[in-house]
Enzyme design. Structure first.
Site, mmCIF file in Angstrom:
data_model
loop_
_atom_site.group_PDB
_atom_site.id
_atom_site.type_symbol
_atom_site.label_atom_id
_atom_site.label_comp_id
_atom_site.label_asym_id
_atom_site.label_seq_id
_atom_site.Cartn_x
_atom_site.Cartn_y
_atom_site.Cartn_z
ATOM 1 N N GLY A 155 5.958 -13.130 18.634
ATOM 2 C CA GLY A 155 5.673 -12.651 17.250
ATOM 3 C C GLY A 155 6.326 -13.744 16.153
ATOM 4 O O GLY A 155 7.433 -13.930 16.377
ATOM 5 N N ALA A 199 9.689 -10.819 10.808
ATOM 6 C CA ALA A 199 10.458 -10.492 11.598
ATOM 7 C C ALA A 199 10.895 -11.496 12.586
ATOM 8 O O ALA A 199 11.900 -12.085 13.060
ATOM 9 C CB ALA A 199 10.389 -9.252 12.329
ATOM 10 N N GLY A 200 9.807 -12.022 13.439
ATOM 11 C CA GLY A 200 9.929 -13.231 14.273
ATOM 12 C C GLY A 200 10.250 -14.431 14.104
ATOM 13 O O GLY A 200 11.155 -15.029 14.370
ATOM 14 N N GLY A 227 5.638 -13.297 12.551
ATOM 15 C CA GLY A 227 5.562 -12.607 11.448
ATOM 16 C C GLY A 227 7.064 -12.685 10.679
ATOM 17 O O GLY A 227 7.682 -13.603 11.120
ATOM 18 N N GLU A 266 8.097 -4.115 12.384
ATOM 19 C CA GLU A 266 7.372 -3.018 12.501
ATOM 20 C C GLU A 266 7.359 -2.510 13.768
ATOM 21 O O GLU A 266 7.124 -1.355 14.067
ATOM 22 C CB GLU A 266 6.239 -3.457 11.647
ATOM 23 C CG GLU A 266 5.393 -1.833 11.494
ATOM 24 C CD GLU A 266 4.034 -2.107 10.949
ATOM 25 O OE1 GLU A 266 4.221 -3.125 10.082
ATOM 26 O OE2 GLU A 266 3.069 -1.284 10.857
ATOM 27 N N ARG A 270 3.906 8.762 -1.174
ATOM 28 C CA ARG A 270 2.743 8.466 -0.345
ATOM 29 C C ARG A 270 2.153 9.424 0.332
ATOM 30 O O ARG A 270 0.704 9.970 -0.020
ATOM 31 C CB ARG A 270 3.009 7.244 0.450
ATOM 32 C CG ARG A 270 3.107 5.996 -0.381
ATOM 33 C CD ARG A 270 3.617 4.726 0.686
ATOM 34 N NE ARG A 270 3.756 3.515 -0.419
ATOM 35 C CZ ARG A 270 3.867 2.457 0.376
ATOM 36 N NH1 ARG A 270 4.234 2.379 1.653
ATOM 37 N NH2 ARG A 270 4.065 1.333 -0.637
ATOM 38 N N ARG A 327 8.057 5.900 5.490
ATOM 39 C CA ARG A 327 8.723 4.447 5.054
ATOM 40 C C ARG A 327 8.465 4.544 3.224
ATOM 41 O O ARG A 327 7.353 4.787 2.946
ATOM 42 C CB ARG A 327 8.026 3.339 5.523
ATOM 43 C CG ARG A 327 8.632 2.046 4.932
ATOM 44 C CD ARG A 327 7.955 0.806 5.514
ATOM 45 N NE ARG A 327 6.472 0.671 5.484
ATOM 46 C CZ ARG A 327 6.131 -0.139 4.217
ATOM 47 N NH1 ARG A 327 7.121 -0.198 3.248
ATOM 48 N NH2 ARG A 327 5.001 -0.269 4.166
ATOM 49 N N SER A 334 -2.647 -2.101 -4.566
ATOM 50 C CA SER A 334 -1.322 -1.721 -4.724
ATOM 51 C C SER A 334 -0.825 -0.486 -5.287
ATOM 52 O O SER A 334 -1.620 0.151 -6.272
ATOM 53 C CB SER A 334 -0.747 -2.953 -5.497
ATOM 54 O OG SER A 334 0.730 -2.276 -5.888
ATOM 55 N N HIS A 353 -1.646 5.245 3.476
ATOM 56 C CA HIS A 353 -1.596 5.047 2.040
ATOM 57 C C HIS A 353 -2.465 5.670 1.086
ATOM 58 O O HIS A 353 -3.522 5.453 1.535
ATOM 59 C CB HIS A 353 -1.468 3.203 2.140
ATOM 60 C CG HIS A 353 -0.798 2.922 0.929
ATOM 61 N ND1 HIS A 353 -1.466 2.950 -0.356
ATOM 62 C CD2 HIS A 353 0.204 2.215 0.465
ATOM 63 C CE1 HIS A 353 -0.856 2.341 -1.437
ATOM 64 N NE2 HIS A 353 0.386 2.102 -0.640
#
Ligand SMILES: Cc1cc2nc3c(=O)[nH]c(=O)nc-3n(C[C@H](O)[C@H](O)[C@H](O)COP(=O)(O)OP(=O)(O)OC[C@H]3O[C@@H](n4cnc5c(N)ncnc54)[C@H](O)[C@@H]3O)c2cc1C
Ligand code: SF4
Ligand code: FES
Lengths: 640, 258
Positions: free
Chosen positions: A42, A46-47, A44, A427, A332, A437, A286, A268
């Site tokens: 990954g 994080a990766g 993204g 995630e 949310r 979250r 958004s 959401h």
């Protein structure tokens, strides 16, 4: 059977745990780092941040992504912003406040120690990103601008127009490419991990399919890091990118890694409703729009007048009426559930009656069209492009959609799963958001894990392995796993049933949405547990995957992912059934306050539910990690 | 449903990089104007699968116009007829019942076809690898507010940073040049105070790597017309200017000239 779950949270005062743990962890000295190989799956936020940082430290890194370039990871789509407790606005923010808000916002289902560390390193993230050239919004004096996001009482969100995720990912991607150029990171694009290699109880490699040639082979290393994102596409329709999937995590789960809290999903509230059966994904509008838009539906079921002709008295501003103090800015989960309620009552708007209005008429009358355009121009344009309707003239139609998954692979304080050597970041892990979250916190968590947590904690695991070579790729274990993957791939091609992969995915998505969506009850969850396996059986007999396994074949890629979604869906239902309380994004209709709000049961459910694969999808074994709240007192949320 | 369309699609099919390709003609019915262009392809692919024919490979991921995965030539135009719109954000209301639509992969020698409408754009990553970064190892950055960035500079850098790396600029260019992409990437960093230390080496390295893979720019401006993010052509001028300067500066740094 695995033993007791240990989070390995260090002792000491909450605000000193991370500092002292960093000191207590074993170090790998700089000259030895190059002797360790690390696989990162990954790329993204994080990766890419993890692989880049590990490469800078001198480790030998192999990074994998099924995308053609790291810059395409789903992180790219994040719009709103990233939190950081910088207190640049001098409005009373602090590490402690961000910590507090995150634990409370997560409805007391996260680990305090992890969340505190997250809030601490949020400061470094912002510095790091600005240093990389991330063009955050600035004031005229040249300093950084902030906004308040998702109902937060302080302005701690850094943002880059409506494309914060893209700008942060470009930063992490550039750091990653710098290491590729330096030779510390070997980048494998269009390469999909299809299994985990566990040898003598520890994670030592992965099996990967080259998506262009179909070649299936193993890669081994001293440790494996999964940064493979969330599982929202189990719903078929979600705001996630089309290819997001759970396969990497699920395959690790089948090899012994625990899957935590699969029932926690964030829905959401502000997405564009589906227009027909062939809708392929949903687009987020958004959250910031709720600052100026007013949400309403007509009071009458068979309202035929166009929105602007409905007089105020016939409009039901349901959030403003029910929650006078928070109004349209309720969290949310509350906003989403209320939208569902009115649509289920038949008050929905649009041709399919599947949305509610988000109306800017009052804001335009108050502030002028120009100032609304300045604030939301891009979003309005995107809305118009998709729906063909002009939101300056007619209200937007919105409806909730699956957006983020708080559940994921169980990890301890060091972000290591219960399988030694397997780390999970971003995630894909379950760690920091509890049952819900907060806005602008996922980007923060992905980068915290990748830049500032994992690069330290992984050393603690690696240090004692000095002198050991990684598992040989010729080892029988590797060969066996490669063969299993090749057989699975071949099996899909040979079924030659009558229906496409997408057809099954859509049908699965409907079951998951109807039974494990915004509201869950015992009856529905039991139905899910009989209908999902039935559909899965049909899928295994009747799916049609054409073409071959030795060239680009996106149906073949999808079929394996959907197969794993089927098993995950079942576990999700079981987890939701087991959790007989409402908390955050998990709403059990049986557990609500007299006013219809989520009612937690802290006595019985203040724990992480971590599931062990039991050999088949109906034999999973539940393990519990009890959660303790020493610093944030347990209270019932109220937004009245 | 009312208002649905019937369309004829001429789609490029090619089994692999070295195979010869051909156009195939397909008919699709019941296309709603609210569908996206790629959802129309989903419908077509589903019907191909039902009739036992291999679906058409067509790349996409975010379907929100931000990841840059999608992109085909639609009636000869990169990303199709709507201005400032990536293929995934194009909607069928831009077409009429009875239309014939020709769909081809990006055409550029540096983007070989992998299969059908999917091409290999990895040379764009090579340009980034050559210098599209600021060297700031994790943990070494100063406080984010230490260096104020004038709002104009920040905004202009942002305009450049908005590039989604789709490659439409290359596909639209008669010379298959990658100037718009490269200059957007160079200028995003060159315009910021944080990017100054490596400005000259970055410019030289990225431009020269670009030249290894792509054709040269002769100022047609087709790239800007096709660009879904409307990246301004000005960035190409800035980059040319920086490149000329960089040659001199870098030689100076190496002590070749004083
Ligand atoms: C529309 C939208 C808007 C959002 N806005 C915000 C926001 O404003 N603020 C915020 O904080 N959060 C936001 N989020 C959430 C946030 O964007 C994500 O949670 C976060 O970016 C996830 O990052 P990641 O690195 O964990 O995973 P991803 O970015 O999803 O990356 C996953 C990576 O794993 C790779 N991968 C996965 N499986 C495999 C496999 N088997 N083999 C090889 N590679 C694999 C993929 O190729 C990819 O590189 C938003 C999310 C959405 C959907
Ligand atoms: S400059 Fe425009 S067309 Fe070229 S890659 Fe970037 S976004 Fe795409
Ligand atoms: S699919 Fe992401 S830009 Fe089109």
């Amino acid at each position: 059977m695995i033993g007791e779950l240990r989070s390995r949270t260090p002792d000491g005062p909450i605000d000193e745990k991370w500092e002292s743990h960093k000191f207590n962890m074993k170090l790998v000295n700089p000259a030895n780092k190059r002797k360790f190989e690390i696989i990162v799956v990954g790329t993204g936020l994080a990766g890419a941040s993890a692989a880049a940082t590990l490469g800078e430290l001198g480790y030998k890194v192999k990074a994998f992504t099924y995308h053609d370039s790291p810059r395409r990871a789903h992180s790219i789509a994040a719009q709103g912003g990233i939190n950081g407790a910088k207190n640049y606005q001098n409005d009373g923010d602090s590490v402690h406040r961000l910590f507090y808000d995150t634990v409370k916002g997560g409805d007391y289902r996260s680990r305090e120690s992890n969340v505190h560390r997250l809030a601490e390193v949020s400061l470094n993230i912002i510095d790091q990103c600005v240093g990389q050239g991330v063009p955050f919004a600035r004031e005229y004096g040249g300093l950084l601008d902030n906004r308040s996001f998702g109902g937060a009482q302080v302005s701690r969100t850094f943002y880059a127009r409506g494309q914060t995720g893209q700008q942060l990912l470009l930063g992490a991607y550039s750091a990653l490419m710098r290491q590729v150029s330096a030779g510390t990171v070997e980048l494998h694009t269009r390469s999909e991990m299809l299994d985990l290699i566990v040898h003598e109880g520890t994670a030592q490699g992965i099996v990967v399919r080259d998506l262009i040639t179909g070649d299936i082979r193993s890669h081994t290393a001293h440790a494996v890091v999964l940064a493979t994102g969330g599982y929202g596409n189990v719903y078929y329709l979600s705001t996630n990118a089309m290819m997001c999937n759970v396969t990497a995590g699920w395959r690790a789960h089948r090899r012994g890694a625990l899957f935590a809290n699969p029932c926690y999903t964030q829905i959401h509230p502000t997405c564009i409703p589906a227009s027909d059966e062939f809708q392929s994904k949903l687009t987020l509008m958004s959250e910031s729009l709720r600052n100026d838009g007013r949400i309403w539906v007509p009071r009458e079921h068979d309202e035929v007048r166009s929105a602007s002709d409905v007089p105020n008295i016939d409009r039901y501003y349901y959030l403003e009426e029910k929650y006078p103090s928070f109004g349209n800015l309720v969290p949310r989960d509350v906003a989403s559930r209320n939208a569902k309620t009115v649509v289920d009552q038949g008050l929905g708007v649009g041709d399919l009656k599947n949305g509610v209005y988000l109306d800017f008429a009052d804001a335009i009358a108050r502030d002028g069209e120009d100032s609304i355009r300045e604030r939301y121009g891009n979003l309005f344009q995107m809305y118009e492009r998709i729906t063909g309707e002009d939101p300056y003239k007619t209200p937007m139609r919105i409806y909730p959609a699956t957006h983020y998954t708080m559940g994921g692979m169980w990890v301890d304080y060091e972000l290591m799963s219960n399988v030694p050597g397997l780390f999970v970041v971003g995630e894909a892990n379950f760690s920091d958001h509890g049952a819900n979250r907060l806005g602008a916190s996922a980007l923060m968590q992905g980068l915290a894990d990748g830049y500032f947590v994992l690069p330290y904690t992984i050393g603690n695991y690696l240090a004692p392995l000095l002198g050991q070579d990684p598992l040989s790729e010729n080892d029988a274990t590797c060969g066996n796993v490669v063969n299993e993957v090749a057989e699975r791939t071949q099996k899909w091609l040979s079924i030659n049933g009558t229906r496409s992969v997408d057809w099954f995915h859509r049908e699965l998505g409907k079951l998951v949405w109807n039974y494990i969506g915004m509201e869950r009850d015992k009856n529905g969850l039991e139905k899910a547990l009989s209908e999902i396996p039935a559909l899965r059986e049909e899928f295994q007999k009747d799916v049609r995957v054409l073409g071959s396994g030795d060239s680009l074949n996106s149906s073949l890629e999808k079929v394996g992912r959907v197969a794993d979604f089927f098993e995950l869906a079942e576990l999700k239902a079981r987890d939701a059934l087991e959790r007989e309380e409402s908390c955050g994004g998990h709403f059990r209709t049986e557990s609500q306050t007299p006013e219809g709000e989520a009612l937690r049961d802290d006595e019985n459910f203040a724990h992480v539910a971590a599931w062990e694969w039991g050999g088949s999808s109906d034999t999973s074994i539940l393990h519990k990690e009890e959660l303790e709240f020493e610093h944030v007192p347990l209270t019932q949320r109220s937004y009245k | 449903m009312e208002n649905t369309m019937t369309l004829t699609l001429k789609v490029w099919r090619q089994n692999g990089p070295t195979e010869t390709g051909r156009f195939e003609t397909y008919k699709v019915d019941d296309i709603s104007p609210d569908m996206s262009f790629l959802e129309m392809f989903d419908v077509l692919n589903e019907s191909l699968i039902n009739s036992g024919e291999e679906p058409i490979e067509v790349a996409s991921d975010c379907r929100e116009g931000i990841c840059g995965t999608c992109g085909c030539m639609i009636n000869g135009r990169a990303h199709g007829p709507e201005k400032a719109t990536a293929t995934c954000q194009l909607h069928m209301r831009k077409f009429k019942d009875g239309d014939t639509i020709v769909v081809e992969p990006w055409q550029a020698a540096s983007f070989p076809v992998i299969k059908d409408l999917v091409v290999d754009r990895s040379p764009l990553d090579r340009i980034i690898e050559a210098g599209g970064y600021i060297t700031v190892p994790t943990g070494s950055a100063p406080d984010a507010n230490l260096i104020p960035v004038p709002k104009d500079a920040a905004d202009t850098a942002f305009d450049a940073a908005a590039c989604i790396g789709c490659g439409a600029c290359v596909a639209a260019c008669p010379n298959s040049a990658a100037q718009l992409f490269t200059s957007a990437k160079v200028q995003h960093l060159n315009l910021l105070p944080q990017g100054q230390a490596e400005r000259w080496s970055r410019t030289e390295d990225m431009v020269e790597t670009m030249e290894e893979y792509f054709g040269s720019c002769t100022n047609h401006g087709e790239c800007h017309e096709a660009c879904p993010k409307e990246i301004p052509l000005d960035f190409i001028a800035y980059t040319n200017r920086d490149y000329v300067k960089s040659k001199r500066k870098n030689r100076k740094l190496l002590g070749q000239i004083s």
